[in-house]
Design an enzyme around this catalytic site. Structure first.
Site, PDB file in Angstrom:
ATOM      1  N   ARG A   1      12.824  -6.863   2.584  1.00 36.74           N
ATOM      2  CA  ARG A   1      13.131  -5.456   2.863  1.00 36.74           C
ATOM      3  C   ARG A   1      14.082  -5.333   4.050  1.00 36.74           C
ATOM      4  NH1 ARG A   1       8.288  -1.353   4.063  1.00 36.74           N
ATOM      5  NH2 ARG A   1       8.205  -2.458   6.045  1.00 36.74           N
TER       6      ARG A   1
ATOM      7  N   ARG B   1      14.969  -1.940   8.593  1.00 38.80           N
ATOM      8  CA  ARG B   1      13.994  -1.226   9.435  1.00 38.80           C
ATOM      9  C   ARG B   1      13.816  -1.973  10.751  1.00 38.80           C
ATOM     10  NH1 ARG B   1       8.287   0.615   6.860  1.00 38.80           N
ATOM     11  NH2 ARG B   1       7.350  -0.526   8.580  1.00 38.80           N
TER      12      ARG B   1
ATOM     13  N   LYS C   1       0.829  -1.213   0.000  1.00 39.19           N
ATOM     14  CA  LYS C   1       0.000   0.000   0.000  1.00 39.19           C
ATOM     15  C   LYS C   1       0.864   1.264   0.000  1.00 39.19           C
ATOM     16  CE  LYS C   1      -0.520  -0.435   4.979  1.00 39.19           C
ATOM     17  NZ  LYS C   1       0.711  -1.225   5.045  1.00 39.19           N
TER      18      LYS C   1
ATOM     19  N   ARG D   1       2.539  -7.602  13.874  1.00 38.52           N
ATOM     20  CA  ARG D   1       1.854  -6.626  13.011  1.00 38.52           C
ATOM     21  C   ARG D   1       0.699  -7.291  12.289  1.00 38.52           C
ATOM     22  NH1 ARG D   1       7.265  -5.010  10.372  1.00 38.52           N
ATOM     23  NH2 ARG D   1       6.190  -3.944   8.700  1.00 38.52           N
TER      24      ARG D   1
ATOM     25  N   ARG E   1      -6.356   2.667  11.211  1.00 36.63           N
ATOM     26  CA  ARG E   1      -5.999   1.276  11.508  1.00 36.63           C
ATOM     27  C   ARG E   1      -6.828   0.725  12.659  1.00 36.63           C
ATOM     28  NH1 ARG E   1       0.059   1.668   9.598  1.00 36.63           N
ATOM     29  NH2 ARG E   1       0.452  -0.522   9.228  1.00 36.63           N
TER      30      ARG E   1
HETATM   31  P1  B4P Z   1       4.028  -1.814   2.216  1.00 38.11           P
HETATM   32  O1  B4P Z   1       2.653  -2.343   2.392  1.00 38.11           O
HETATM   33  O2  B4P Z   1       4.206  -0.622   1.368  1.00 38.11           O
HETATM   34  O3  B4P Z   1       4.604  -1.680   3.658  1.00 38.11           O
HETATM   35  P2  B4P Z   1       4.562  -0.502   4.679  1.00 38.11           P
HETATM   36  O4  B4P Z   1       3.922   0.706   4.064  1.00 38.11           O
HETATM   37  O5  B4P Z   1       5.920  -0.355   5.227  1.00 38.11           O
HETATM   38  O6  B4P Z   1       3.506  -1.039   5.738  1.00 38.11           O
HETATM   39  P3  B4P Z   1       3.637  -1.438   7.229  1.00 38.11           P
HETATM   40  O7  B4P Z   1       2.222  -1.655   7.659  1.00 38.11           O
HETATM   41  O8  B4P Z   1       4.570  -2.564   7.391  1.00 38.11           O
HETATM   42  O9  B4P Z   1       4.314  -0.221   7.933  1.00 38.11           O
HETATM   43  P4  B4P Z   1       3.889   1.257   8.287  1.00 38.11           P
HETATM   44  O10 B4P Z   1       5.049   2.099   7.926  1.00 38.11           O
HETATM   45  O11 B4P Z   1       2.572   1.626   7.703  1.00 38.11           O
HETATM   46  O12 B4P Z   1       5.014  -2.960   1.641  1.00 38.11           O
HETATM   47  C1  B4P Z   1       6.356  -2.659   1.588  1.00 38.11           C
HETATM   48  C2  B4P Z   1       7.322  -3.740   1.086  1.00 38.11           C
HETATM   49  O13 B4P Z   1       6.811  -4.658   0.122  1.00 38.11           O
HETATM   50  C3  B4P Z   1       8.431  -2.982   0.365  1.00 38.11           C
HETATM   51  O14 B4P Z   1       9.651  -3.569   0.698  1.00 38.11           O
HETATM   52  C4  B4P Z   1       8.132  -3.137  -1.127  1.00 38.11           C
HETATM   53  O15 B4P Z   1       9.275  -3.070  -1.931  1.00 38.11           O
HETATM   54  C5  B4P Z   1       7.503  -4.502  -1.147  1.00 38.11           C
HETATM   55  N1  B4P Z   1       6.463  -4.561  -2.188  1.00 38.11           N
HETATM   56  C6  B4P Z   1       5.469  -3.676  -2.371  1.00 38.11           C
HETATM   57  N2  B4P Z   1       4.663  -4.059  -3.389  1.00 38.11           N
HETATM   58  C7  B4P Z   1       5.158  -5.251  -3.830  1.00 38.11           C
HETATM   59  C8  B4P Z   1       4.767  -6.173  -4.857  1.00 38.11           C
HETATM   60  N3  B4P Z   1       3.678  -5.967  -5.607  1.00 38.11           N
HETATM   61  N4  B4P Z   1       5.498  -7.281  -5.030  1.00 38.11           N
HETATM   62  C9  B4P Z   1       6.599  -7.510  -4.279  1.00 38.11           C
HETATM   63  N5  B4P Z   1       7.028  -6.680  -3.295  1.00 38.11           N
HETATM   64  C10 B4P Z   1       6.325  -5.562  -3.076  1.00 38.11           C
HETATM   65  O16 B4P Z   1       3.692   1.202   9.874  1.00 38.11           O
HETATM   66  C11 B4P Z   1       4.769   0.887  10.741  1.00 38.11           C
HETATM   67  C12 B4P Z   1       4.336   0.913  12.207  1.00 38.11           C
HETATM   68  O17 B4P Z   1       3.924   2.254  12.579  1.00 38.11           O
HETATM   69  C13 B4P Z   1       3.127   0.055  12.589  1.00 38.11           C
HETATM   70  O18 B4P Z   1       3.464  -1.292  12.828  1.00 38.11           O
HETATM   71  C14 B4P Z   1       2.651   0.788  13.869  1.00 38.11           C
HETATM   72  O19 B4P Z   1       3.457   0.470  14.970  1.00 38.11           O
HETATM   73  C15 B4P Z   1       2.868   2.247  13.524  1.00 38.11           C
HETATM   74  N6  B4P Z   1       1.668   2.848  12.926  1.00 38.11           N
HETATM   75  C16 B4P Z   1       1.576   3.287  11.638  1.00 38.11           C
HETATM   76  N7  B4P Z   1       0.339   3.794  11.420  1.00 38.11           N
HETATM   77  C17 B4P Z   1      -0.358   3.654  12.582  1.00 38.11           C
HETATM   78  C18 B4P Z   1      -1.694   3.951  12.984  1.00 38.11           C
HETATM   79  N8  B4P Z   1      -2.569   4.504  12.141  1.00 38.11           N
HETATM   80  N9  B4P Z   1      -2.075   3.660  14.257  1.00 38.11           N
HETATM   81  C19 B4P Z   1      -1.215   3.121  15.125  1.00 38.11           C
HETATM   82  N10 B4P Z   1       0.057   2.794  14.813  1.00 38.11           N
HETATM   83  C20 B4P Z   1       0.485   3.050  13.553  1.00 38.11           C
END
Ligand code: B4P
Length: 188
Positions: free
Chosen positions: A131, A137, A17, A148, A92
């Site tokens: 990743r 990370r 996403k 998660r 979320r």
């Molecule tokens: P993504 O789905 O882009 O991962 P993300 O944005 O990092 O999501 P995540 O939920 O893990 O973390 P976030 O920063 O939101 O996928 C990324 C990976 O997949 C990349 O390496 C990419 O290259 C690869 N990829 C993508 N598309 C692909 C495809 N089609 N094929 C192959 N590979 C592919 O949140 C981090 C933390 O912050 C949470 O755990 C929480 O602690 C906190 N947080 C964030 N928002 C919050 C909220 N609203 N409320 C409470 N806590 C929150």
């Protein structure tokens, strides 16, 4: 002037996403708001929000709703969001969804769509471990990734039915290549 375009990207960790939100935002000339990125910036600055968020983030748990709600409120009030925005990683939880509804209603804004990235846990674990090797990370380790996913299933996934019942849900098969998903999104 056309109505502001407000899109939410929703899906499990590693569903892509964030990757797609960034690409689509560039294509549409809208800001991309990633709650994960906003929180990581706060951690880097060692701000009061960052200090409160760090431990939960590293463990893969949600940070307290009041912090993400406040960060979102501030971010969407900035002038660059007037033409609309793409937000990923928020809401979320039910409380966050209600808060976002209220924020949009106060600004007399309509949510255009919620794009749900459907993909299996097995596939996303593989991506996130990949990743971890590239970016290191703090939360891309197997324990945090499993947590998660559990948090996502329990607290975030009920939002799928909520937005479906409002007729706002657009579902996408996210188990495919970045290019294939991006092509589908361009047709939205
Ligand atoms: P993504 O789905 O882009 O991962 P993300 O944005 O990092 O999501 P995540 O939920 O893990 O973390 P976030 O920063 O939101 O996928 C990324 C990976 O997949 C990349 O390496 C990419 O290259 C690869 N990829 C993508 N598309 C692909 C495809 N089609 N094929 C192959 N590979 C592919 O949140 C981090 C933390 O912050 C949470 O755990 C929480 O602690 C906190 N947080 C964030 N928002 C919050 C909220 N609203 N409320 C409470 N806590 C929150």
């Amino acid at each position: 002037m056309s109505a502001p375009r407000i899109l939410i990207f929703l899906g499990p960790p590693g569903s892509g996403k964030g990757t797609q939100a960034k690409m689509m935002a560039e294509r549409l000339g809208l800001p991309h708001i990633s709650l994960g990125d906003l929180l990581r910036e706060e951690v880097k600055k060692d701000s009061p929000i960052g200090r409160r968020a760090k431990e939960s983030m590293n463990a893969g748990k949600l940070v307290p709703d009041e912090l993400t709600i406040e960060l979102t409120r501030q971010r969407i009030s900035r002038p660059d969001c007037r033409p609309g925005f793409i937000i990923d990683g928020f809401p979320r939880s039910a409380a966050q969804a209600e808060a976002l509804d209220r924020m949009l209603a106060e600004k007399k804004l309509d949510l255009e769509a919620v794009v749900y990235f459907r993909v299996s846990e097995e596939e996303t674990v593989k991506r996130l471990l990949g990743r971890a090797q590239l970016e290191g990370r703090a939360d891309d380790n197997i324990e945090s990734i499993r947590t998660r996913f559990e948090v996502y299933e329990k607290t975030t996934s009920p939002l799928i039915d909520h937005y479906r019942s409002l007729g706002k849900l657009a579902e996408i098969d996210a188990a495919r290549s970045i290019e294939a998903i991006s092509r589908d999104l361009a047709r939205l």
